[in-house]
Design a protein around this motif. Sequence first.
Motif, PDB file in Angstrom:
ATOM      1  N   PRO A 174       7.436 -37.625 -87.183  1.00  0.00           N
ATOM      2  CA  PRO A 174       7.757 -37.897 -85.775  1.00  0.00           C
ATOM      3  C   PRO A 174       8.114 -36.655 -84.974  1.00  0.00           C
ATOM      4  O   PRO A 174       8.246 -36.741 -83.753  1.00  0.00           O
ATOM      5  CB  PRO A 174       8.954 -38.847 -85.874  1.00  0.00           C
ATOM      6  CG  PRO A 174       9.619 -38.469 -87.161  1.00  0.00           C
ATOM      7  CD  PRO A 174       8.518 -38.045 -88.087  1.00  0.00           C
ATOM      8  N   TYR A 175       8.287 -35.503 -85.638  1.00  0.00           N
ATOM      9  CA  TYR A 175       8.723 -34.294 -84.931  1.00  0.00           C
ATOM     10  C   TYR A 175       7.767 -33.138 -85.253  1.00  0.00           C
ATOM     11  O   TYR A 175       7.253 -33.027 -86.361  1.00  0.00           O
ATOM     12  CB  TYR A 175      10.147 -33.907 -85.349  1.00  0.00           C
ATOM     13  CG  TYR A 175      11.147 -35.017 -85.226  1.00  0.00           C
ATOM     14  CD1 TYR A 175      11.569 -35.466 -83.978  1.00  0.00           C
ATOM     15  CD2 TYR A 175      11.660 -35.640 -86.360  1.00  0.00           C
ATOM     16  CE1 TYR A 175      12.481 -36.495 -83.856  1.00  0.00           C
ATOM     17  CE2 TYR A 175      12.574 -36.673 -86.257  1.00  0.00           C
ATOM     18  CZ  TYR A 175      12.985 -37.100 -85.000  1.00  0.00           C
ATOM     19  OH  TYR A 175      13.886 -38.125 -84.891  1.00  0.00           O
ATOM     20  N   SER A 176       7.548 -32.284 -84.274  1.00  0.00           N
ATOM     21  CA  SER A 176       6.743 -31.092 -84.494  1.00  0.00           C
ATOM     22  C   SER A 176       7.593 -30.024 -85.172  1.00  0.00           C
ATOM     23  O   SER A 176       8.808 -29.930 -84.942  1.00  0.00           O
ATOM     24  CB  SER A 176       6.184 -30.559 -83.176  1.00  0.00           C
ATOM     25  OG  SER A 176       7.244 -30.213 -82.294  1.00  0.00           O
ATOM     26  N   ILE A 177       6.948 -29.218 -86.026  1.00  0.00           N
ATOM     27  CA  ILE A 177       7.651 -28.199 -86.809  1.00  0.00           C
ATOM     28  C   ILE A 177       7.031 -26.837 -86.514  1.00  0.00           C
ATOM     29  O   ILE A 177       5.809 -26.676 -86.530  1.00  0.00           O
ATOM     30  CB  ILE A 177       7.565 -28.513 -88.309  1.00  0.00           C
ATOM     31  CG1 ILE A 177       8.260 -29.845 -88.604  1.00  0.00           C
ATOM     32  CG2 ILE A 177       8.182 -27.393 -89.144  1.00  0.00           C
ATOM     33  CD1 ILE A 177       8.144 -30.291 -90.042  1.00  0.00           C
ATOM     34  N   ALA A 178       7.887 -25.874 -86.242  1.00  0.00           N
ATOM     35  CA  ALA A 178       7.445 -24.508 -85.961  1.00  0.00           C
ATOM     36  C   ALA A 178       7.990 -23.579 -87.031  1.00  0.00           C
ATOM     37  O   ALA A 178       9.016 -23.851 -87.655  1.00  0.00           O
ATOM     38  CB  ALA A 178       7.919 -24.064 -84.581  1.00  0.00           C
ATOM     39  N   LEU A 179       7.279 -22.464 -87.225  1.00  0.00           N
ATOM     40  CA  LEU A 179       7.692 -21.457 -88.189  1.00  0.00           C
ATOM     41  C   LEU A 179       7.986 -20.140 -87.486  1.00  0.00           C
ATOM     42  O   LEU A 179       7.301 -19.774 -86.534  1.00  0.00           O
ATOM     43  CB  LEU A 179       6.609 -21.231 -89.247  1.00  0.00           C
ATOM     44  CG  LEU A 179       6.267 -22.416 -90.147  1.00  0.00           C
ATOM     45  CD1 LEU A 179       5.218 -22.012 -91.160  1.00  0.00           C
ATOM     46  CD2 LEU A 179       7.509 -22.957 -90.840  1.00  0.00           C
ATOM     47  N   ALA A 180       9.007 -19.443 -87.967  1.00  0.00           N
ATOM     48  CA  ALA A 180       9.317 -18.086 -87.512  1.00  0.00           C
ATOM     49  C   ALA A 180       9.401 -17.222 -88.753  1.00  0.00           C
ATOM     50  O   ALA A 180       9.715 -17.704 -89.847  1.00  0.00           O
ATOM     51  CB  ALA A 180      10.631 -18.067 -86.737  1.00  0.00           C
ATOM     52  N   TRP A 181       9.097 -15.929 -88.615  1.00  0.00           N
ATOM     53  CA  TRP A 181       9.086 -15.052 -89.774  1.00  0.00           C
ATOM     54  C   TRP A 181       9.669 -13.697 -89.411  1.00  0.00           C
ATOM     55  O   TRP A 181       9.604 -13.253 -88.283  1.00  0.00           O
ATOM     56  CB  TRP A 181       7.672 -14.898 -90.313  1.00  0.00           C
ATOM     57  CG  TRP A 181       6.675 -14.562 -89.246  1.00  0.00           C
ATOM     58  CD1 TRP A 181       6.287 -13.325 -88.835  1.00  0.00           C
ATOM     59  CD2 TRP A 181       5.973 -15.488 -88.435  1.00  0.00           C
ATOM     60  NE1 TRP A 181       5.373 -13.425 -87.820  1.00  0.00           N
ATOM     61  CE2 TRP A 181       5.149 -14.757 -87.552  1.00  0.00           C
ATOM     62  CE3 TRP A 181       5.939 -16.889 -88.361  1.00  0.00           C
ATOM     63  CZ2 TRP A 181       4.329 -15.351 -86.620  1.00  0.00           C
ATOM     64  CZ3 TRP A 181       5.108 -17.488 -87.436  1.00  0.00           C
ATOM     65  CH2 TRP A 181       4.314 -16.720 -86.579  1.00  0.00           C
ATOM     66  N   SER A 182      10.241 -13.043 -90.381  1.00  0.00           N
ATOM     67  CA  SER A 182      10.855 -11.737 -90.171  1.00  0.00           C
ATOM     68  C   SER A 182       9.823 -10.643 -90.354  1.00  0.00           C
ATOM     69  O   SER A 182       8.800 -10.827 -91.009  1.00  0.00           O
ATOM     70  CB  SER A 182      11.994 -11.532 -91.180  1.00  0.00           C
ATOM     71  OG  SER A 182      11.470 -11.515 -92.495  1.00  0.00           O
ATOM     72  N   GLY A 183      10.114  -9.492 -89.768  1.00  0.00           N
ATOM     73  CA  GLY A 183       9.226  -8.359 -89.919  1.00  0.00           C
ATOM     74  C   GLY A 183       7.913  -8.522 -89.199  1.00  0.00           C
ATOM     75  O   GLY A 183       6.889  -7.985 -89.621  1.00  0.00           O
TER      76      GLY A 183
END
Length: 242
Positions: free
Chosen positions: A90-99
């Motif tokens: 039911p929810y959208s998922i986002a990714l963040a990454w280091s470097g």
Amino acid sequence: VKPLLERAVEPLKQVVADSKLTFDSIHEIEVVGSATRSPLVVNAIQEFFGKEPKRTMNSEEAVSKGCALMAAMISPNFRVRDFQVQDSTPYSIALAWSGTASGEDAMDVEAKANEVFVRHNILPSVKMLTFMRTQPFDIGAVYNQPETLAKGTTAEIGNFTISGIPPMADGSPAKVKVKVRLDINGVLGVDSAQAVEEVEEEEPEKKEEPAAEKKDDTPMPDAPPADGAQPEEPAGQPNGAE
């Protein structure tokens, strides 16, 4: 009471909008257990859909029948009629990454911006992410629309560390492929991460084979008869024949 009823109808409007269904394509409406069976709520649902909701199951029966159906579908000992049940997140998922870097160190992901799993993404689902990295890095997962979460729910899902990246022979960043999965229960996880090294092989030069000599069948004249030999006469008619 009216504001509470209006709040109860809002999720129905959202469901119809997300599913892109028309009221004519909805065959039945089932009210399952608890306060949804109260006359005020039933009347509000009927007014919205234009159909009278049914009250043939309670919440315990609905859950138990659903569990029995799913168990029969995955069991090798039972056979059920061919049909398909699809669940979605039911929810959208986002990714963040280091470097995060630019140029050659940028990330290539088959998704829109950082939103890897969109709202109502079918379960299960797998995404392959490609990074160019020389050092370990972190991947963080968050709900992309925290305003849609229940009050008091944090938007952070989890953090994953990708380490053990081998150095490339030429010193360039390694291509790291990360497999991210949403399983059948909607639980997010990192399945695997592997470094891929591309090696270009030179094709051996093909030696040209000499062209085969052509052999022409040239007719040769008959050899002259040997000395003293009489040439053969063609067969004629027998003696005495006219």
